[in-house]
Write a protein that holds these residues in place. Sequence first.
Motif, short mmCIF file in Angstrom:
data_model
loop_
_atom_site.label_atom_id
_atom_site.label_comp_id
_atom_site.label_asym_id
_atom_site.label_seq_id
_atom_site.Cartn_x
_atom_site.Cartn_y
_atom_site.Cartn_z
N LYS A 1 -73.05 -2.72 82.79
CA LYS A 1 -73.60 -1.59 83.55
C LYS A 1 -73.24 -0.26 82.89
CE LYS A 1 -73.47 0.52 88.16
NZ LYS A 1 -72.89 0.43 89.52
N ILE A 2 -71.96 -0.08 82.51
CA ILE A 2 -71.57 1.20 81.92
C ILE A 2 -72.02 1.31 80.46
CG2 ILE A 2 -69.64 1.53 83.52
CD1 ILE A 2 -67.73 0.80 81.24
N HIS A 3 -72.39 0.19 79.86
CA HIS A 3 -72.98 0.22 78.50
C HIS A 3 -74.22 1.12 78.50
CE1 HIS A 3 -74.75 -1.29 74.72
NE2 HIS A 3 -75.89 -1.27 75.40
N GLU A 4 -74.99 1.09 79.58
CA GLU A 4 -76.21 1.88 79.64
C GLU A 4 -75.90 3.38 79.57
OE1 GLU A 4 -78.99 0.29 79.42
OE2 GLU A 4 -77.92 -1.62 79.55
N GLU A 5 -74.72 3.76 80.04
CA GLU A 5 -74.30 5.17 80.02
C GLU A 5 -73.83 5.59 78.65
OE1 GLU A 5 -71.27 8.06 82.60
OE2 GLU A 5 -71.49 5.93 83.12
N PHE A 6 -73.15 4.70 77.94
CA PHE A 6 -72.61 5.00 76.60
C PHE A 6 -72.93 3.84 75.64
CE2 PHE A 6 -69.71 7.35 79.46
CZ PHE A 6 -69.84 8.62 78.92
N PRO A 7 -74.19 3.67 75.28
CA PRO A 7 -74.58 2.50 74.47
C PRO A 7 -73.98 2.50 73.07
CG PRO A 7 -76.41 4.06 74.70
CD PRO A 7 -75.35 4.50 75.65
N MET A 8 -73.52 3.65 72.59
CA MET A 8 -73.01 3.71 71.22
C MET A 8 -71.73 2.87 71.02
SD MET A 8 -72.12 6.41 73.22
CE MET A 8 -72.93 7.95 72.82
N LYS B 1 -64.74 8.60 79.59
CA LYS B 1 -63.96 8.47 80.82
C LYS B 1 -63.58 7.02 81.11
CE LYS B 1 -68.24 8.37 83.53
NZ LYS B 1 -69.04 9.09 84.56
N TYR B 2 -64.20 6.09 80.39
CA TYR B 2 -63.90 4.67 80.61
C TYR B 2 -62.84 4.12 79.66
CZ TYR B 2 -68.20 4.91 83.33
OH TYR B 2 -69.17 5.25 84.24
N HIS B 3 -62.40 4.91 78.69
CA HIS B 3 -61.37 4.44 77.77
C HIS B 3 -59.97 4.57 78.38
CE1 HIS B 3 -64.54 4.67 74.61
NE2 HIS B 3 -63.86 3.64 74.15
N SER C 1 -60.38 18.13 71.82
CA SER C 1 -61.49 18.77 71.14
C SER C 1 -62.79 18.00 71.26
CB SER C 1 -61.16 18.96 69.65
OG SER C 1 -61.11 17.71 69.00
N ILE C 2 -62.70 16.79 71.85
CA ILE C 2 -63.90 15.97 71.97
C ILE C 2 -64.78 16.51 73.10
CG2 ILE C 2 -64.71 13.64 72.49
CD1 ILE C 2 -62.04 12.66 71.30
N PRO C 3 -66.10 16.49 72.92
CA PRO C 3 -66.98 17.10 73.90
C PRO C 3 -66.96 16.43 75.27
CG PRO C 3 -68.22 15.97 72.17
CD PRO C 3 -66.80 16.00 71.75
N HIS C 4 -68.01 16.65 76.04
CA HIS C 4 -68.06 16.36 77.47
C HIS C 4 -67.68 14.96 77.87
CE1 HIS C 4 -71.94 14.88 76.01
NE2 HIS C 4 -71.97 14.11 77.09
N GLN C 5 -67.67 13.99 76.94
CA GLN C 5 -67.35 12.62 77.31
C GLN C 5 -65.90 12.46 77.74
OE1 GLN C 5 -68.21 10.28 73.88
NE2 GLN C 5 -70.32 10.97 73.75
N THR C 6 -65.03 13.32 77.26
CA THR C 6 -63.59 13.16 77.48
C THR C 6 -63.23 13.40 78.94
OG1 THR C 6 -63.30 14.03 75.27
CG2 THR C 6 -61.34 13.88 76.64
#
Length: 209
Positions: free
Chosen positions: A151-158, A183-185, A202-207
Amino acid sequence: MLLKRHLKNCEYECGTDEAGRGCIAGPVTAAAVILPESFKNKILRDSKKLSLKNRSSLREIVENESSTYGVSHIFMETIDEINILNASILAMHKSIEQLKVLPEHIIVDGNRFKPFNNIPHECIIKGDDKYLSIAAASILAKTYRDEYMEKIHEEFPMYNWKQNKGYPTKEHREAIRKFGITKYHRKSFRLLPEQLELNFNSIPHQTIP
């Protein structure tokens, strides 16, 4: 090979197991299962030794034929706060809390556990390949966790969580190197071999803020 029905001769023996302890992203997930005396299954065993098709069919069988079961996710923030061992045990406790019947005895896959409500328990190395109830719990824990990661793969497929389920594959680590963390790490884990030399702030909005 038929697994054993129970360790102790009691009606309500609960088996519990977790999935995702060695992952660097996503929750750790645990399940608890009490099986009826009449339950039998020739292919049920450690979920890691079964095909996706067999795990899926066994999940339905366990859900339909168990006396009662519970499944619980413990998420990344809690894992980072209390460590993965404590989070794994907490997930087991929370899955046992969901059971509709109070167990008389608990059997646990692995070698670490904390007492739950003063109920006697026993830890069993490779218990998911020895006892039906632990194997059933391993099926539920793995399939529910895999479902969450897909399910969360769809949010961050990379990061390809659909394939690696959050485990530290080479591809997963390279994606962290390229895109940073999400946010899932699990921030308390060694996400890269060089102890994350990159600056998370320094990492963008994903952090995670």
